[in-house]
Design a protein around this motif. Structure first.
Motif, mmCIF file in Angstrom:
data_model
loop_
_atom_site.group_PDB
_atom_site.id
_atom_site.type_symbol
_atom_site.label_atom_id
_atom_site.label_comp_id
_atom_site.label_asym_id
_atom_site.label_seq_id
_atom_site.Cartn_x
_atom_site.Cartn_y
_atom_site.Cartn_z
ATOM 1 N N GLY A 175 1.241 -1.128 0.093
ATOM 2 C CA GLY A 175 -0.387 0.249 0.157
ATOM 3 C C GLY A 175 0.711 1.431 0.172
ATOM 4 N N ASP A 176 1.932 0.850 0.217
ATOM 5 C CA ASP A 176 2.969 2.202 0.671
ATOM 6 C C ASP A 176 3.533 2.443 -1.617
ATOM 7 O OD1 ASP A 176 4.622 0.240 0.847
ATOM 8 O OD2 ASP A 176 5.918 0.726 2.225
ATOM 9 N N ALA A 177 3.304 1.807 -1.752
ATOM 10 C CA ALA A 177 4.224 1.856 -3.425
ATOM 11 C C ALA A 177 3.956 3.292 -3.885
ATOM 12 C CB ALA A 177 3.211 1.265 -4.414
ATOM 13 N N GLU A 178 5.372 4.067 -4.823
ATOM 14 C CA GLU A 178 5.504 4.566 -5.043
ATOM 15 C C GLU A 178 4.747 5.225 -6.472
ATOM 16 O OE1 GLU A 178 8.590 8.297 -6.479
ATOM 17 O OE2 GLU A 178 9.013 6.315 -5.423
ATOM 18 N N VAL A 179 3.827 6.220 -6.669
ATOM 19 C CA VAL A 179 3.165 6.147 -8.027
ATOM 20 C C VAL A 179 4.816 6.509 -8.467
ATOM 21 C CG1 VAL A 179 1.765 7.513 -9.142
ATOM 22 C CG2 VAL A 179 1.387 6.395 -6.882
ATOM 23 N N ASP A 180 4.457 6.236 -9.782
ATOM 24 C CA ASP A 180 5.854 6.319 -10.784
ATOM 25 C C ASP A 180 4.665 6.540 -12.083
ATOM 26 O OD1 ASP A 180 7.354 6.264 -13.009
ATOM 27 O OD2 ASP A 180 8.760 5.349 -11.640
ATOM 28 N N GLU A 181 4.662 7.669 -12.567
ATOM 29 C CA GLU A 181 3.989 8.295 -13.957
ATOM 30 C C GLU A 181 4.358 7.221 -15.208
ATOM 31 O OE1 GLU A 181 1.065 9.833 -14.423
ATOM 32 O OE2 GLU A 181 0.813 10.315 -12.580
ATOM 33 N N ASN A 182 5.593 6.752 -15.346
ATOM 34 C CA ASN A 182 6.347 6.039 -16.597
ATOM 35 C C ASN A 182 5.884 4.616 -16.430
ATOM 36 O OD1 ASN A 182 7.877 7.915 -16.764
ATOM 37 N ND2 ASN A 182 9.500 7.861 -15.234
ATOM 38 N N LEU A 183 4.786 4.494 -15.200
ATOM 39 C CA LEU A 183 4.607 2.668 -15.905
ATOM 40 C C LEU A 183 2.966 2.665 -15.814
ATOM 41 C CD1 LEU A 183 5.933 1.525 -11.789
ATOM 42 C CD2 LEU A 183 6.153 0.725 -14.483
ATOM 43 N N ALA A 184 3.423 4.302 -16.234
ATOM 44 C CA ALA A 184 1.435 4.016 -17.348
ATOM 45 C C ALA A 184 1.483 3.042 -18.164
ATOM 46 C CB ALA A 184 0.857 5.086 -17.361
ATOM 47 N N GLU A 185 0.064 2.638 -18.293
ATOM 48 C CA GLU A 185 0.141 1.546 -19.896
ATOM 49 C C GLU A 185 0.165 2.417 -21.138
ATOM 50 O OE1 GLU A 185 0.332 -0.548 -21.285
ATOM 51 O OE2 GLU A 185 -1.493 -2.364 -20.820
ATOM 52 N N TRP A 186 0.400 1.532 -22.056
ATOM 53 C CA TRP A 186 0.612 2.025 -23.231
ATOM 54 C C TRP A 186 -0.452 2.416 -23.219
ATOM 55 C CZ3 TRP A 186 3.581 -1.156 -27.594
ATOM 56 C CH2 TRP A 186 4.617 -0.350 -28.281
ATOM 57 N N PHE A 187 0.055 4.128 -24.042
ATOM 58 C CA PHE A 187 -1.914 4.928 -24.955
ATOM 59 C C PHE A 187 -2.194 4.692 -25.722
ATOM 60 C CE2 PHE A 187 -3.629 9.429 -25.807
ATOM 61 C CZ PHE A 187 -4.828 8.960 -25.336
ATOM 62 N N TYR A 188 -3.292 4.021 -25.811
ATOM 63 C CA TYR A 188 -3.385 3.022 -26.969
ATOM 64 C C TYR A 188 -4.745 4.272 -27.593
ATOM 65 C CZ TYR A 188 -3.605 -1.086 -24.409
ATOM 66 O OH TYR A 188 -2.443 -1.768 -23.796
ATOM 67 N N GLY A 189 -4.823 5.855 -27.567
ATOM 68 C CA GLY A 189 -4.969 6.777 -28.166
ATOM 69 C C GLY A 189 -6.579 6.438 -28.762
ATOM 70 N N ASP A 190 -6.797 6.238 -30.298
ATOM 71 C CA ASP A 190 -7.894 6.702 -30.557
ATOM 72 C C ASP A 190 -9.167 5.229 -30.016
ATOM 73 O OD1 ASP A 190 -7.923 9.126 -31.225
ATOM 74 O OD2 ASP A 190 -7.654 8.119 -33.579
ATOM 75 N N TYR A 191 -8.081 4.012 -29.876
ATOM 76 C CA TYR A 191 -8.444 2.352 -29.970
ATOM 77 C C TYR A 191 -8.540 2.176 -28.257
ATOM 78 C CZ TYR A 191 -5.847 1.182 -34.666
ATOM 79 O OH TYR A 191 -5.895 2.083 -35.874
#
Length: 186
Positions: free
Chosen positions: A69-85
């Motif tokens: 629960g103490d995980a540090e949020v790292d924006e780089n780990l977000a999912e590949w942005f699928y755009g229109d898909y």
């Protein structure tokens, strides 16, 4: 040398249906909660000197249920942005673009392969420079595979050869001094 554990988030309604989910912030299904909770039995929080999570709810909730629960949020780990898909299944996309694969085709108004590789390379560098024995990242299906490929120095087009189930734990480490997969989909 640091070992990197990667945990894909537990099941969501869209991962179950095969819909591409990047920025849509879905919670876990009941099965996803069970998958995330099962990770707690496989891993001991005390073993990890660096704990990172994608900013998306499904990854953060998986981390929490797994005992991190103490995980540090790292924006780089977000999912590949699928755009229109976003929200579409591969079958629906292939009706528009025959033979489409995320590993080899473009994502209209989405993230390029170069952009996702750049993000995951930053995570790899952060983990390797951390000096900890073990690090863990809670992330997503495609992003986690790109992270593994960057760790290994393999072309992202090979991602199709590394299927990743929800709630899976993977371990990247070394075989002598060479980056290696120690466990996949455990």
């Amino acid at each position: 040398m640091t070992d990197l554990y990667i945990v894909r988030h537990g099941e969501t309604a869209w991962s179950k249906s095969g819909q591409h989910t990047s920025i849509t912030d879905l919670d876990l299904t009941d099965d996803g909660v069970a998958e995330a909770s099962a990770v707690r039995e496989k891993l001991d929080r005390g073993d990890f000197g660096l704990v990172l999570s994608s900013p998306r709810l499904r990854a953060r909730r998986t981390a929490e249920l797994a005992g991190f629960g103490d995980a540090e949020v790292d924006e780089n780990l977000a999912e590949w942005f699928y755009g229109d898909y976003e929200g579409m299944t591969s079958k629906q996309i292939r009706e528009q673009v025959p033979g489409w694969r995320i590993w080899t085709h473009e994502l209209p108004h989405g993230e390029t392969r170069t952009q996702i590789i750049d993000r995951m390379t930053k995570v790899v560098a952060r983990v390797r420079e951390s000096g900890v024995d073990k690090a863990i990242c809670f992330s997503h299906g495609h992003a986690s595979r790109v992270l593994a490929l960057c760790w290994l120095g393999i072309d992202v087009a090979r991602g199709q050869s590394f299927p990743l189930t929800t709630g899976a734990v993977c371990v990247l480490g070394y075989e002598k001094e060479s980056p290696a997969i120690v466990r996949w989909n455990a």
